[in-house]
Design a protein around this motif. Structure first.
Motif, mmCIF file in Angstrom:
data_model
loop_
_atom_site.group_PDB
_atom_site.id
_atom_site.type_symbol
_atom_site.label_atom_id
_atom_site.label_comp_id
_atom_site.label_asym_id
_atom_site.label_seq_id
_atom_site.Cartn_x
_atom_site.Cartn_y
_atom_site.Cartn_z
ATOM 1 N N UNK A 1 10.539 10.063 34.777
ATOM 2 C CA UNK A 1 10.335 10.602 33.278
ATOM 3 C C UNK A 1 10.151 9.722 32.377
ATOM 4 N N UNK A 2 10.841 8.383 32.561
ATOM 5 C CA UNK A 2 10.550 7.299 31.612
ATOM 6 C C UNK A 2 9.042 6.708 31.541
ATOM 7 N N UNK A 3 8.679 6.808 32.884
ATOM 8 C CA UNK A 3 7.148 6.297 33.282
ATOM 9 C C UNK A 3 6.325 7.526 32.513
ATOM 10 N N UNK A 4 6.589 8.691 32.483
ATOM 11 C CA UNK A 4 5.706 9.605 31.957
ATOM 12 C C UNK A 4 5.674 9.520 30.349
ATOM 13 N N UNK A 5 6.911 9.236 30.014
ATOM 14 C CA UNK A 5 6.943 9.015 28.301
ATOM 15 C C UNK A 5 6.162 7.632 28.310
ATOM 16 N N UNK A 6 6.088 6.760 29.087
ATOM 17 C CA UNK A 6 5.240 5.520 28.733
ATOM 18 C C UNK A 6 3.966 5.749 28.727
ATOM 19 N N UNK A 7 3.565 6.509 29.669
ATOM 20 C CA UNK A 7 1.803 6.949 29.916
ATOM 21 C C UNK A 7 1.697 7.788 28.459
ATOM 22 N N UNK A 8 2.471 8.782 28.044
ATOM 23 C CA UNK A 8 2.010 9.658 27.092
ATOM 24 C C UNK A 8 1.963 8.585 25.632
ATOM 25 N N UNK A 9 2.988 7.883 25.450
ATOM 26 C CA UNK A 9 3.083 6.991 24.245
ATOM 27 C C UNK A 9 1.964 6.025 24.403
ATOM 28 N N UNK A 10 1.787 5.494 25.348
ATOM 29 C CA UNK A 10 0.340 4.669 25.260
ATOM 30 C C UNK A 10 -0.994 5.280 25.199
ATOM 31 N N UNK A 11 -1.064 6.582 25.527
ATOM 32 C CA UNK A 11 -2.311 7.174 25.442
ATOM 33 C C UNK A 11 -2.542 7.565 23.880
ATOM 34 N N UNK A 12 -1.257 8.170 23.397
ATOM 35 C CA UNK A 12 -1.373 8.388 21.930
ATOM 36 C C UNK A 12 -1.745 7.598 20.727
ATOM 37 N N UNK A 13 -0.939 6.467 21.274
ATOM 38 C CA UNK A 13 -1.182 5.030 20.249
ATOM 39 C C UNK A 13 -2.557 4.701 20.548
ATOM 40 N N UNK A 14 -3.046 4.598 21.675
ATOM 41 C CA UNK A 14 -4.588 4.147 21.813
ATOM 42 C C UNK A 14 -5.327 5.165 21.321
ATOM 43 N N UNK B 1 9.518 18.135 24.174
ATOM 44 C CA UNK B 1 10.165 17.502 22.875
ATOM 45 C C UNK B 1 9.608 16.187 22.527
ATOM 46 N N UNK B 2 9.522 15.221 23.662
ATOM 47 C CA UNK B 2 8.974 13.851 23.480
ATOM 48 C C UNK B 2 7.728 13.872 23.021
ATOM 49 N N UNK B 3 6.991 14.726 23.666
ATOM 50 C CA UNK B 3 5.412 14.740 23.228
ATOM 51 C C UNK B 3 5.332 15.041 21.730
ATOM 52 N N UNK B 4 6.062 15.969 21.270
ATOM 53 C CA UNK B 4 5.887 16.161 19.882
ATOM 54 C C UNK B 4 6.332 15.197 18.993
ATOM 55 N N UNK B 5 7.562 14.306 19.253
ATOM 56 C CA UNK B 5 8.034 13.345 18.670
ATOM 57 C C UNK B 5 6.777 12.071 18.376
ATOM 58 N N UNK B 6 6.251 12.078 19.560
ATOM 59 C CA UNK B 6 5.302 10.915 19.744
ATOM 60 C C UNK B 6 3.895 11.496 18.905
ATOM 61 N N UNK B 7 3.899 12.313 18.537
ATOM 62 C CA UNK B 7 2.790 12.738 17.849
ATOM 63 C C UNK B 7 1.416 13.403 18.672
ATOM 64 N N UNK B 8 1.860 13.789 19.810
ATOM 65 C CA UNK B 8 0.644 14.595 20.505
ATOM 66 C C UNK B 8 0.176 15.644 19.666
ATOM 67 N N UNK B 9 -0.868 16.129 19.866
ATOM 68 C CA UNK B 9 -1.489 17.248 19.206
ATOM 69 C C UNK B 9 -1.111 18.543 20.228
#
Length: 305
Positions: A60-73, A97-105
Motif C-alpha cells: 500500500x505504501x509503495x502504491x501511494x509513492x507511485x501515485x504521488x510521484x506521478x501526480x507531482x511529475x 481517499x489518498x488519491x483525492x488528497x494527493x490531487x489526482x483528477x
C-alpha cells in the motif's frame, strides 16, 4: 460538477508501468522519466497502478509513492487517474481517499478480483467507494483478470446513483457488451477501451479513448489514433490501427506486463525487472519481441558478421 474533468479525461490515458531498480525497489526517478516522456510524446493522460503497473506486487505504501510521484511529475499538464482498487474494500477506500488528497483528477477502481462477488455486492462495493470521496471514479472492468464481469445493468445503476462515477475502462472482448454500456449509461458516459485491438472500434461507437498498454512503447502513435479520429481523418486512423496490430499482438502473447517490460528494456527505457511471481518472457518470445521492435524502428538491428 464533473463536466470539466469529463472534457479533459479523453484520448490516450497511458497506463504507465512501475519500474524497479536492480534491487526490485520502486524506481522513483524512472517513474518521473516515464511520465515526462508520455506527456512530451502526446499522451492525453496518465494512469499508474493499473494492471500494467503491477499493483498486486506493491505494498500500500509503495502504491501511494507511485501515485504521488506521478501526480507531482505531471504538474497538471495532463489528468492523472491512478488505479486505487484491490480485492480488499478497506484498502480500496484508503487508496482512493489518498488519491483525492494527493490531487489526482480521478481514480480508476477495478472490479474486485479473486473473490467473485455477485452483481448486488459489486453495486454495493462501488457505491461505498464512490460515496467516500468527491473525486471522479472510472470503474475498471477486466473479466479475464477478475473472473467477474460487471454487467451493464449494474453499471447503469451505479452511473445513475453515483454522480461521481463518470466512466468505465472496459477490458472486455465482448463488443456487444461495450455497445450496451453507452446505450444504458448514456452517450456522455466515458467509455475507454482496455483491449488494444478494440481501441479504434471503441472510438467508432462513441468511446472517450483508450487505456492501452502499448502506449508504453509507442505513446505518440497510440495518442495519434485518438487525434486522427477526432480530427475526422478516419482513413488515417484506420491505417494506424492496422499498423499497430502486430505490436499489440506480440505484447500480449504472454501475461502483461512481462513482454511489455522486456520490450521497454530492449529500448533502453527501463530496467525490465518484474517482481516474483512474475518472470521474464520465454526465449522465443524475447526473440520475437526484438524482431518486432526492429520492424518498427524502435531498436537497432544487430548485423551479424
Amino acid at each position: 460538477m464533473y463536466e470539466e474533468i469529463k472534457r479533459r479525461l479523453r484520448g490516450s490515458i497511458a497506463p504507465v508501468i512501475t519500474p524497479f531498480d536492480k534491487n526490485l525497489e520502486v524506481d522513483v526517478k524512472g517513474i518521473e522519466n516515464l511520465v515526462n516522456w508520455h506527456i512530451e510524446s502526446g499522451s492525453h493522460g496518465i494512469s499508474v497502478c493499473g494492471t500494467t503497473g503491477e499493483p498486486s506486487s506493491l505494498t500500500v505504501e509503495e502504491r501511494e509513492l507511485v501515485m504521488e510521484t506521478a501526480i507531482k511529475t505531471a504538474k497538471g499538464r495532463v489528468p492523472v487517474a491512478p488505479g486505487t482498487g484491490s480485492a480488499n474494500q478497506k484498502e480500496t477506500l484508503h487508496l482512493t481517499k489518498r488519491a483525492q488528497e494527493m490531487g489526482a483528477d480521478a481514480a480508476l477502481v477495478i472490479v474486485p478480483y479473486y473473490n467473485k462477488p455477485n452483481q448486488q455486492a459489486l453495486y454495493d462495493h462501488f457505491k461505498t467507494v464512490a460515496d467516500s470521496v468527491d473525486i471522479p471514479i472510472v470503474v475498471y472492468n477486466i473479466p479475464g483478470r477478475t473472473a467477474t464481469n460487471l454487467e451493464v445493468k449494474t453499471l447503469a445503476r451505479l452511473a445513475e446513483d453515483c454522480k461521481n462515477i463518470i466512466g468505465v475502462k472496459e477490458s472486455n472482448k465482448d463488443f456487444e457488451h461495450v455497445n450496451r454500456v453507452l446505450l444504458h449509461c448514456g452517450r456522455d458516459f466515458l467509455l475507454y477501451s482496455g483491449i488494444e485491438l478494440l481501441c479504434y472500434p471503441m472510438l467508432a461507437i462513441g468511446g472517450a479513448g483508450h487505456i492501452s498498454a502499448t502506449a508504453n512503447i509507442t505513446p505518440k502513435e497510440v495518442a495519434d489514433l485518438y487525434n486522427l479520429w477526432v480530427e475526422g481523418k478516419v482513413d488515417k486512423a484506420l491505417e494506424l490501427h492496422y499498423k499497430l496490430m502486430p505490436l499489440n499482438d506480440v505484447l500480449f502473447k504472454e501475461t502483461n506486463p512481462g513482454p511489455l517490460k522486456a520490450a521497454m528494456g530492449m529500448m533502453g527505457k527501463i530496467n525490465p525487472a518484474l517482481r516474483p511471481p512474475m518472470g521474464p518472457p520465454s526465449e522465443p518470445l524475447e526473440r520475437e519481441l526484438r524482431e518486432t521492435l526492429q520492424s518498427y524502428g524502435l531498436v537497432e538491428q544487430v548485423i551479424k558478421s
